[in-house]
Design an enzyme around this catalytic site. Structure first.
Site, PDB file in Angstrom:
ATOM      1  N   ASP A   1       0.856  -1.177   0.000  1.00 42.64           N
ATOM      2  CA  ASP A   1       0.000   0.000   0.000  1.00 42.64           C
ATOM      3  C   ASP A   1       0.908   1.249   0.000  1.00 42.64           C
ATOM      4  O   ASP A   1       2.131   1.156   0.150  1.00 42.64           O
ATOM      5  CB  ASP A   1      -0.947  -0.039   1.218  1.00 42.64           C
ATOM      6  CG  ASP A   1      -2.203   0.788   0.976  1.00 42.64           C
ATOM      7  OD1 ASP A   1      -3.255   0.446   1.532  1.00 42.64           O
ATOM      8  OD2 ASP A   1      -2.111   1.762   0.206  1.00 42.64           O
TER       9      ASP A   1
ATOM     10  N   GLU B   1     -10.912   6.722   3.551  1.00 41.90           N
ATOM     11  CA  GLU B   1      -9.937   6.161   4.511  1.00 41.90           C
ATOM     12  C   GLU B   1     -10.128   6.754   5.912  1.00 41.90           C
ATOM     13  O   GLU B   1     -11.268   6.891   6.375  1.00 41.90           O
ATOM     14  CB  GLU B   1      -8.516   6.392   3.980  1.00 41.90           C
ATOM     15  CG  GLU B   1      -8.296   5.721   2.610  1.00 41.90           C
ATOM     16  CD  GLU B   1      -6.845   5.634   2.215  1.00 41.90           C
ATOM     17  OE1 GLU B   1      -6.500   6.083   1.121  1.00 41.90           O
ATOM     18  OE2 GLU B   1      -6.049   5.079   2.999  1.00 41.90           O
TER      19      GLU B   1
END
Ligand code: GLC
Length: 617
Positions: A312, A509
């Site tokens: 990520d 997020e």
């Protein structure tokens, strides 16, 4: 008359026979994808020619906006570039500018000694949602309510076509998270809190994105994420000081981890997903990006994953402050390509040194590069007889009416009817006046949510080609019907019926983590004002998760959960007017209060609505 009767019997038999034939075909399991390891002979031949610099370059993925010099693509032999959530072309955000961006960087890669093409990655999570003019589909939480794998596959197919129109060949999707606490800001990226729904729709997404043959120019490389347990973190363990849940610690035993959070990987890998992205989060205190047990023993060993693991965004930085040590730990644990974004020059230098110092064995480097090249061969990127630049013929169908129809159908199927007293719905198109209210009634940005044009998304008129719910209602009613609007619900007196569109503003997020799920005051006031007019009140909720709606639900005569439907607002008006009768079923349990959270999977709590609930007309 004899003929029509005979004809109709013959016709019925023909149709029936072909239906049987199609259904048998359709029922046949999709063809198993060609194993990536079948490309190993060609991979080995290329690997044998590669220098350490060229190998390390393949394992490096900067963000395009962080490139200090475009020539770094050549001098560092970079194998991949990404555009993160807001990493747009400097020339502006258009189909043309994105396509030119891809071609510009690909031309650089093709100038290197071995001319190994770049693979370019973006977050095309609900359409090519970075690009103005793209069709933006419902977020996964809405697709979960359709329980329709064929539709999810079709959406992925259209998404693949629109992404390939810009040349880009890779999306960081599907997210096969199984969110257990809906206070998490990424809940809407999940199909459901039920792993059975997630595994089925995740598989369908991979089939749609990659198609039956990865080498097809319309295939889009998929990425199953975030491995593993991203949606199972314990409240309060999130990013220090920033968020209570995101990137936190998933504290469960291995059987629970497998039962709840591994299911989507079983099906997406079986469907041939070419990449997997480890989660920022930890499992019982160990960062997924540092875990040999998770990445090598289970994913590559036990599950036989033959593609490559992509980190990520800067995720390995969280392993330890000593960056070189973090690289050593993560690569040795099984990471194959690192999304280094800004510090790519440092990463390349450190990884080469780690190999020379014997801290990362060349065998690990060769395994990583083998996996990356397998995918590039499978995608036809290594075919010297094929252009690796964008196919601009695909611009013709980008954002097309046909693609928007697929999205409109998805919106219809994603809506869930939670309440409908006195048959308030469906509305008639010929009533005297419909009064519309609510901050989300006329806002494309709020309809789409996060990961749209910008990383966090944005309220307002953020993209072209879409239809707000207000515009959709206006277009649907008969000529004589008046449609009026006020954000706060004032002026509703005398209308035949009121429609109040409330809910959340965009987030992504950790920015979406919440401690409580109460509606905002403006929404509560808008419903109250509409109710005070003494007319039937229909509430439509646009949100990335269930919210605490008790009081508003009590005031509503009808209530529809519409999630984050994307650009095609007509899908909502189709349901409100009964042009499509609601079929959606909740994909998450719906809490009565914050105190009930986290609900988790198959909760036994006395919830407001159970997973699977949905009324019909
Ligand atoms: C983000 C997300 C991940 C995304 C990646 C690239 O931080 O966690 O889902 O694919 O970075 O934008």
């Amino acid at each position: 008359m004899q003929y029509p009767k005979l004809f109709s019997i013959a016709a019925i038999c023909t149709v029936a026979a072909s239906a049987v034939f199609i259904s048998v075909l359709g029922a046949a399991a999709p063809a198993k994808p060609k194993p990536l390891s079948s490309y190993d002979p060609q991979v080995k031949a290329v690997l044998a020619k590669m220098t350490l610099e060229e190998k390390v370059g393949q394992m490096t993925q900067p963000d395009q906006e962080a490139l200090k010099d475009e020539s770094d693509i050549e001098s560092l032999f970079l194998g991949s570039v990404l555009s993160g959530g807001s990493s747009d072309p400097k020339e502006g955000n258009s189909l043309e500018a994105w396509t030119n961006l891809y071609d510009k960087y690909q031309k650089r890669a093709l100038k290197t000694r071995l001319a190994i093409p770049l693979i370019y990655g973006v977050d095309a999570l609900h359409g090519h949602n970075n690009v103005i003019g793209a069709v933006v589909f419902p977020q996964n939480i809405g697709l979960g309510c359709t329980r329709n794998p064929a539709l999810v596959e079709k959406i992925a197919r259209v998404t693949a076509e629109e992404v390939r129109a810009t040349g880009i060949q890779w999306t960081f999707a599907p997210c096969v998270t199984v969110p257990q606490d809906i206070r998490w800001g990424r809940t809407y990226e999940g199909f459901s809190d039920d792993p059975k729904v997630v595994k089925e729709l995740g598989e369908a997404a991979v089939r749609g994105l990659q198609g039956p043959d990865l080498s097809n120019p319309l295939s889009l490389l998929a990425c199953a994420k975030h491995y593993i347990g991203d949606g199972g973190t314990t409240f309060g363990t999130g990013m220090a000081g920033k968020s209570p849940l995101d990137q936190g610690d998933t504290r469960v035993d291995e059987p629970t981890l497998r039962r709840l959070h591994l299911q989507g990987y079983l099906t997406t890998i079986a469907a041939g997903a070419g990449t997997v992205m480890p989660s920022y989060s930890s499992w019982n205190g160990v960062k997924c990006s540092a875990s040999k047990q998770l990445m090598t023993d289970i994913l590559k060993g036990e599950l036989g994953f033959q593609g490559f693991i992509i980190s990520d965004y800067n995720a390995i930085d969280q392993i330890t402050p000593d960056y070189k040590k973090a690289i050593e730990i993560s690569i040795n644990a099984g990471m194959d390509m690192v999304m280094v974004t800004e510090r790519y020059r440092e990463y390349v230098k450190d990884l080469k040194e780690l190999v020379k110092e014997g801290r990362v064995p060349m065998s690990r480097i060769d395994d990583a590069v083998t996996r990356i090249l397998r995918v590039k061969f499978a995608m036809g990127l290594m075919d010297k007889n094929r252009s690796q630049l964008a196919d601009r013929n695909l611009h013709k169908t980008f954002g097309s009416a046909e693609h928007r129809m697929v999205a409109r159908d998805a919106v219809r199927q994603s809506l869930v009817l939670l309440k409908n007293e006195k048959k308030t719905l469906p509305l008639k198109k010929t009533v005297a006046r419909i009064h519309i209210a609510g901050k989300n009634a006329d806002d494309i940005g709020n309809q789409c949510g996060g990961w749209t044009i910008d990383w966090q998304g944005k309220s307002g008129n953020i993209t072209t080609g879409g239809t707000t719910i207000r515009a959709a209602i206006q277009a649907a009613v008969a000529k004589g019907t008046q449609v009026t609007y006020s954000a706060d619900g004032s002026g509703a007196q005398g209308a035949t019926v009121g429609v109040v569109v409330i809910g959340e503003k965009p987030y992504a997020e950790m920015m979406g983590d919440r401690k409580t799920l109460a509606l905002d005051a403006a929404d509560v006031a808008a419903v109250k004002n509409m109710k005070a007019a003494g007319i039937p009140v229909v509430v439509v909720l646009l949100s990335g998760r269930p919210l605490i709606i008790n009081d508003v639900l009590a005031q509503a005569d009808a209530f529809v959960a519409a999630w984050l439907p994307g650009t095609e607002g007509q899908g909502v008006s189709d349901v409100l007017f009964g042009d499509y009768k609601p079929t959606g079923k909740l994909a998450f349990a719906w809490p009565r209060s914050d105190e009930q959270l986290p609900l988790g999977t198959a909760t036994t709590a006395d919830v407001l609505f159970k997973n699977g609930f949905g009324l019909k007309y």
